[in-house]
Design an enzyme around this catalytic site. Structure first.
Site, short mmCIF file in Angstrom:
data_model
loop_
_atom_site.label_atom_id
_atom_site.label_comp_id
_atom_site.label_asym_id
_atom_site.label_seq_id
_atom_site.Cartn_x
_atom_site.Cartn_y
_atom_site.Cartn_z
CE LYS A 116 -11.38 -17.90 14.47
NZ LYS A 116 -12.85 -17.98 14.29
CE1 TYR A 140 -2.29 11.17 -1.85
CE2 TYR A 140 -2.07 9.58 -0.05
CZ TYR A 140 -1.66 10.06 -1.28
OH TYR A 140 -0.65 9.43 -1.95
#
Length: 362
Positions: A35, A257
Site C-alpha cells: 500500500k 530561515y
C-alpha cells in the site's frame, strides 16, 4: 546535469526481508503489503520483484489494486480497508481481489450483489485497535452469515495488533488481542491472520495462517527495542543527494530561515540539494545526522523547500559534489525519524514524486 536528489531502491534487500518474514512463520503463508506505493518504494516494481515469492499482495483500496492489475500482476490483492461503495463489488469479483469486511452494511451489500463469481472476504475483528472491525460477538455472527452467502467462497479472520512494537504493552498486549478473538473463530479449519511486521518479528503467538509484513519489507524495524530478527533487516531505500555549495560563516552569522542556527565560531557550511518538497522533514532538529562521503555531519538551520544545510567544519575533505546520504544503508531511517519526531513509515511515504527512484537488483 540532473538535480542530484535520488532515492536508490534495492529490490534484492526487499526480497531478503520478505524471505525473513516467511522464515519466521514457515507453517503459514505471507502476503506482501505494498500500500501507499509500497511505502514510497514503488508498488509495481516491488510487486514484480516479489511476484515469484508472495502468495498475494495487500493495498489500502481498489485504486491501488488496479495499479497492480494494470501492470500485469495476476496475484490476489487484499483491500485492507475493504470496499467503499457497493459498485466496487463487481470489479472485486472479476479481478479476483480479496476484500476486508468490517461493517454489517458491507455484508448487506454483498448479500444483494449479483456477482460474476464468489469472492474471498477477510473478516476484520476489533480486538483492541478500535479503528475498524466487529466486536467479538458481532464477529461470530458476521462469520456465520458470510459463510452462508453464495456470493462468498471463503472467509479469513483477521485482526490488527495495536501494540506489537512494544515488548511490554501498557494497555492491550498481543496476548490480550489474540485472547479476544472469539473461540469460535479460532477453531480448526478457520484461516486467521494476526501478525503484522511487529507481530512477525517479536511475537511467536501472532504467527498464524497468514502473515502481513509491511514496514519490515523495506528494511525498517517497527520495534521499540531491536531483537535478533529485526537486526537482520536490510534497508531498501537510500535517499541521497550532493553538496552543491560551500561557504564559511563567521561568528554571529545565521544560516537559513528564521535565524534558528547562529554560528558561535567560524563554521564551514555545505548546502545540499534536498528539501521538504522532496519529502525530507521540515521539522528536523539541529544536529540531525547525514552522511557526507560516508562520514557523519549535523544538519544546521531550517530545512527549506529545495535545500538544507549541514556543518562540514570537521570534514575537511568534503567538497562540492560530495555524496550526501539522508537515510539508507549506512544511516538508519529510524534514527533520522527520531530526530524529526516521526517514524520511518512517514519518511518513506513522504518522499515525493520529484525524487527519481533508481532501482537495483531485480
Amino acid at each position: 546535469m540532473a538535480r542530484p536528489a535520488v532515492a536508490d531502491i534495492d529490490l534484492d534487500s526487499i526480497r531478503a526481508n520478505f524471505r525473513l518474514a516467511t522464515t519466521l512463520a514457515p507453517q503459514g503463508k505471507a502476503l506482501a503489503v505494498v500500500k501507499a506505493d509500497a511505502y514510497g518504494h514503488g508498488a509495481v516494481r516491488v510487486a514484480r520483484s516479489l511476484a515469484g515469492e508472495a502468495e498475494a499482495f495487500a493495498v489500502a483500496s481498489i485504486e491501488e489494486a488496479r495499479t497492480l492489475r494494470h501492470a500485469g500482476l495476476p496475484h490476489p490483492v487484499l483491500l485492507l480497508e475493504g470496499f467503499f461503495e457497493e459498485s466496487e463489488l463487481d470489479e472485486i469479483a472479476r479481478e479476483g481481489y480479496w476484500s476486508a469486511v468490517h461493517d454489517t452494511a458491507q455484508i448487506d451489500q454483498i448479500a444483494r450483489a449479483d456477482l460474476p463469481r464468489p469472492i474471498t472476504v477477510w473478516l476484520k475483528v476489533d480486538t483492541g485497535m478500535h479503528r475498524l472491525g466487529f466486536s467479538g460477538a458481532e464477529a461470530v455472527a458476521a462469520y456465520q452469515r458470510l459463510s452462508g452467502l453464495p456470493q462468498v467462497e471463503r472467509v479469513v479472520v483477521m485482526t490488527h495488533l495495536a501494540n506489537a512494537d512494544q515488548a511490554v504493552a501498557d494497555r492491550v498486549s498481543v496476548a490480550d488481542q489474540i485472547e479476544r478473538l472469539p473461540p469460535a473463530l479460532r477453531a480448526p479449519g478457520i484461516e486467521t491472520s494476526v501478525a503484522n511486521s511487529a507481530g512477525l518479528l517479536d511475537h511467536d503467538q501472532a504467527r498464524l495462517d497468514w502473515q502481513r509484513p509491511g514496514i519490515m519489507l523495506y528494511g525498517a524495524s517497527p520495534l521499540a527495542v531491536e531483537n535478533d530478527h529485526s537486526q537482520q533487516l536490510q534497508a531498501a531505500m537510500t535517499l541521497k543527494s550532493k553538496i552543491i555549495a560551500m561557504r564559511w560563516v563567521e561568528p554571529g552569522e545565521q544560516v537559513g530561515y528564521g535565524g534558528r542556527f547562529v554560528a558561535r565560531d567560524r563554521r564551514r557550511i555545505g548546502t545540499v540539494a534536498m528539501g521538504y518538497a522532496d519529502g525530507y522533514p521540515r521539522q528536523a532538529v539541529e544536529g540531525t545526522p547525514v552522511l557526507v562521503d560516508g562520514q557523519r555531519a549535523p544538519l544546521v538551520g531550517r530545512v527549506s523547500m529545495d535545500m538544507l544545510t549541514v556543518d562540514l567544519t570537521d570534514l575537511p575533505n568534503a567538497r562540492i559534489d560530495s555524496e550526501v546520504e539522508l537515510w539508507g544503508k549506512r544511516l538508519s531511517a529510524n534514527e533520522v525519524a527520531e530526530c524529526c519526531d516521526t517514524i520511518a513509515y512517514h519518511l518513506f511515504t513522504g518522499v515525493t514524486a520529484r525524487v527519481p527512484r533508481v532501482y537495483r537488483g531485480r
